[in-house]
Motif scaffolding. Structure first.
Motif: not given
Length: 229
Positions: A160-185
């Motif tokens: 995704e591009e920043t223009a499509n990352i708008v809501t709190p849910e977007d930020f969680e899905r596209e920025i926060f969750a990927p790091k947690r998953r990557m770090d866990a793996v």
């Protein structure tokens, strides 16, 4: 590489002239059909440039000095294609280079039968070797293995591009969750991030803050690597 929020062309030219920069070469889909060409390119780079790991990037940022006898090169492979793991990674290792894989984490979680359609819907470019119904994304086991030798880090979840990352849910899905998953793996802390279209730091205070809050240290954009501190 630059850490300033407002960066002019003159600033970039000065940094280049003073040697305060790293070369970053971007790749995406790396099909086996292009393997010979990719091998030649990486071998040619390895003759002229030194490999760059995350520790090297941290040291360069901290000291402002490059500590190797050749300029540094970062070959970046975007999206998380299966062939990045199976074609590009072995060729980078053969050349003696550290590859950096920026992975759209959501692509890896899509069922194999749906990966072709997901790629088409999310601007993940496909080539004739990519066949509908076959696995196109690398697996999380491959991510873990790559993390032992190379740098693996998120490229949003759904490309995704920043223009499509708008809501709190977007930020969680596209920025926060990927790091947690990557770090866990990987058992490591993913330090870098890149948006689709290479948006830089300073474009949006909300996105900059989210990246820092998530724990990323660097943002890779179209023209620079920026520290987020």
């Amino acid at each position: 590489m630059n850490t300033a929020r407002d960066i002019s062309f003159a600033d970039e030219a000065r940094a280049f002239a003073e040697g305060r920069f790293l070369r970053v070469v971007n790749y995406h889909n790396t099909p086996a059909a292009d393997g010979e060409q990719l091998e030649a390119e990486l071998a040619a780079y390895a003759e002229r440039y030194a490999p760059v790991g995350l520790d090297d990037l941290d040291r360069f940022r901290t000291t402002g000095l490059w500590h190797k006898d050749r300029p540094g090169l970062i070959p970046v492979f975007y999206e998380g294609y299966r062939n990045n793991a199976e074609v590009a990674a072995p060729l980078a290792e053969k050349a003696g280079l550290t590859a950096w894989f920026f992975i759209a984490t959501g692509f890896l979680d899509v069922p194999v039968a749906e990966q072709y359609d997901f790629a088409e819907a999310h601007e993940i470019d496909l080539v004739p070797e990519d066949v509908r119904g076959e696995r196109l994304a690398m697996t999380w086991d491959q991510v873990a293995a790559l993390g032992e030798r190379h740098v693996v880090t998120p490229h949003t979840a759904c490309h995704e591009e920043t223009a499509n990352i708008v809501t709190p849910e977007d930020f969680e899905r596209e920025i926060f969750a990927p790091k947690r998953r990557m770090d866990a793996v990987t058992g490591q802390s993913a330090a870098c991030f890149a948006f689709l279209r290479g948006t830089s730091r300073g474009h949006s205070a909300d996105h900059d803050a989210a990246l820092r809050d998530a724990g990323y240290r660097y943002l890779f954009s179209n023209t620079m690597v920026q520290h987020l501190g």
